[in-house]
Design an enzyme around this catalytic site. Structure first.
Site, PDB file in Angstrom:
ATOM      1  N   TYR A  15     -36.887 -32.143 -24.342  1.00  0.00           N
ATOM      2  CA  TYR A  15     -37.395 -32.902 -23.199  1.00  0.00           C
ATOM      3  C   TYR A  15     -38.772 -32.434 -22.733  1.00  0.00           C
ATOM      4  O   TYR A  15     -39.389 -33.064 -21.890  1.00  0.00           O
ATOM      5  CB  TYR A  15     -36.420 -32.812 -22.021  1.00  0.00           C
ATOM      6  CG  TYR A  15     -35.062 -33.391 -22.330  1.00  0.00           C
ATOM      7  CD1 TYR A  15     -34.901 -34.758 -22.503  1.00  0.00           C
ATOM      8  CD2 TYR A  15     -33.952 -32.575 -22.470  1.00  0.00           C
ATOM      9  CE1 TYR A  15     -33.660 -35.298 -22.793  1.00  0.00           C
ATOM     10  CE2 TYR A  15     -32.704 -33.104 -22.756  1.00  0.00           C
ATOM     11  CZ  TYR A  15     -32.563 -34.460 -22.921  1.00  0.00           C
ATOM     12  OH  TYR A  15     -31.349 -34.993 -23.212  1.00  0.00           O
ATOM     13  N   HIS A  20     -40.405 -38.144 -18.331  1.00  0.00           N
ATOM     14  CA  HIS A  20     -39.368 -37.842 -17.345  1.00  0.00           C
ATOM     15  C   HIS A  20     -39.514 -36.424 -16.789  1.00  0.00           C
ATOM     16  O   HIS A  20     -38.973 -36.119 -15.738  1.00  0.00           O
ATOM     17  CB  HIS A  20     -37.994 -38.004 -17.999  1.00  0.00           C
ATOM     18  CG  HIS A  20     -36.972 -38.685 -17.159  1.00  0.00           C
ATOM     19  ND1 HIS A  20     -37.261 -39.574 -16.137  1.00  0.00           N
ATOM     20  CD2 HIS A  20     -35.614 -38.613 -17.191  1.00  0.00           C
ATOM     21  CE1 HIS A  20     -36.139 -40.005 -15.594  1.00  0.00           C
ATOM     22  NE2 HIS A  20     -35.121 -39.424 -16.208  1.00  0.00           N
ATOM     23  N   TYR A  64     -29.859 -30.837 -15.193  1.00  0.00           N
ATOM     24  CA  TYR A  64     -30.234 -32.127 -15.775  1.00  0.00           C
ATOM     25  C   TYR A  64     -30.497 -33.119 -14.645  1.00  0.00           C
ATOM     26  O   TYR A  64     -30.023 -32.962 -13.528  1.00  0.00           O
ATOM     27  CB  TYR A  64     -29.217 -32.663 -16.789  1.00  0.00           C
ATOM     28  CG  TYR A  64     -29.227 -31.877 -18.075  1.00  0.00           C
ATOM     29  CD1 TYR A  64     -30.216 -32.091 -19.028  1.00  0.00           C
ATOM     30  CD2 TYR A  64     -28.282 -30.895 -18.307  1.00  0.00           C
ATOM     31  CE1 TYR A  64     -30.244 -31.351 -20.199  1.00  0.00           C
ATOM     32  CE2 TYR A  64     -28.314 -30.145 -19.480  1.00  0.00           C
ATOM     33  CZ  TYR A  64     -29.297 -30.388 -20.419  1.00  0.00           C
ATOM     34  OH  TYR A  64     -29.341 -29.644 -21.567  1.00  0.00           O
ATOM     35  N   ASN A  66     -29.601 -36.107 -13.703  1.00  0.00           N
ATOM     36  CA  ASN A  66     -28.592 -36.863 -12.960  1.00  0.00           C
ATOM     37  C   ASN A  66     -27.825 -36.044 -11.935  1.00  0.00           C
ATOM     38  O   ASN A  66     -27.065 -36.605 -11.147  1.00  0.00           O
ATOM     39  CB  ASN A  66     -27.601 -37.509 -13.927  1.00  0.00           C
ATOM     40  CG  ASN A  66     -28.277 -38.513 -14.834  1.00  0.00           C
ATOM     41  OD1 ASN A  66     -29.460 -38.820 -14.685  1.00  0.00           O
ATOM     42  ND2 ASN A  66     -27.541 -39.025 -15.789  1.00  0.00           N
ATOM     43  N   ASP A  91     -41.119 -38.821 -11.903  1.00  0.00           N
ATOM     44  CA  ASP A  91     -41.817 -39.887 -12.631  1.00  0.00           C
ATOM     45  C   ASP A  91     -41.428 -41.231 -12.025  1.00  0.00           C
ATOM     46  O   ASP A  91     -40.386 -41.349 -11.380  1.00  0.00           O
ATOM     47  CB  ASP A  91     -41.443 -39.855 -14.107  1.00  0.00           C
ATOM     48  CG  ASP A  91     -39.953 -40.074 -14.342  1.00  0.00           C
ATOM     49  OD1 ASP A  91     -39.141 -39.297 -13.800  1.00  0.00           O
ATOM     50  OD2 ASP A  91     -39.582 -41.016 -15.051  1.00  0.00           O
TER      51      ASP A  91
END
Length: 187
Positions: A15, A20, A64, A66, A91
């Site tokens: 990532y 993101h 993470y 979420n 973002d």
């Protein structure tokens, strides 16, 4: 005065430097600029910088995207700060690439990290900085787009945009939210 600055992103090398993860990228820049390093903390990597008589606690959630609210809730409570002294960096595909939009509150706008923060806090009345990543993706490809790296064309201006975003965070602590919004919200 102390401020909590939360940069949203996902942990893991796959990532790194994706759209993101712009929140992580901005905090990495600030830590490097002020010669601080991130240590493992509860639900996050944490660094502290001091400048202009202010202390900024930089938090990169390790939960993470979420589940970002876990880190936000823990660090707000741990530092005993009101939400007005916190800013969340994220973002935003609804903004053109490079546009910065700072707000005192607002909806999650479909952003899962902001949704979880709102659910955890029980409201959406906290300062946030949205970094425009644009919406140049085909229908149904939003996830691939935000989890993708910035294009070569975008990378030309990216470092300068990260620096400008970092400057706005320092301004948030020194000149206040309203003046920072007037100075940094791009038209």
């Amino acid at each position: 005065m102390k401020y909590l600055i939360v940069g949203l992103g996902n942990i893991g090398p796959e990532y790194a430097e994706t759209r993101h993860n712009i929140g992580f990228m901005v905090l990495d820049y600030l830590a490097k600029k002020y010669e601080a390093s991130f240590d493992s903390g509860r639900h996050a990597f944490v660094a502290e910088i001091k400048t202009k008589g202010r202390t900024y606690v930089l938090v990169k959630p390790t939960t993470y995207m979420n589940l970002s609210g876990k880190a936000v809730s823990h660090w707000l409570n741990s530092l005993k700060l009101p939400v007005e002294q916190m800013m969340v960096i994220t973002d935003d595909i609804a903004l053109p690439y490079g546009k910065i939009r700072i707000r005192t509150k607002g909806s999650a706008g479909g952003h899962n990290g902001l949704k979880h923060i709102e659910q955890t806090l029980g409201h959406n009345n906290y300062p946030r900085l949205r970094f425009g990543v644009g919406d140049t993706f085909h229908k149904g490809k939003q996830v691939d787009y935000v989890l993708g790296k910035f294009s070569e064309d975008e990378q030309i201006d990216l470092q300068g945009l990260i620096e400008k975003t970092a400057d706005s965070i320092i301004a948030f602590g020194t000149i206040g939210l309203e003046r920072t919004m007037n100075q940094y919200n791009t038209k």
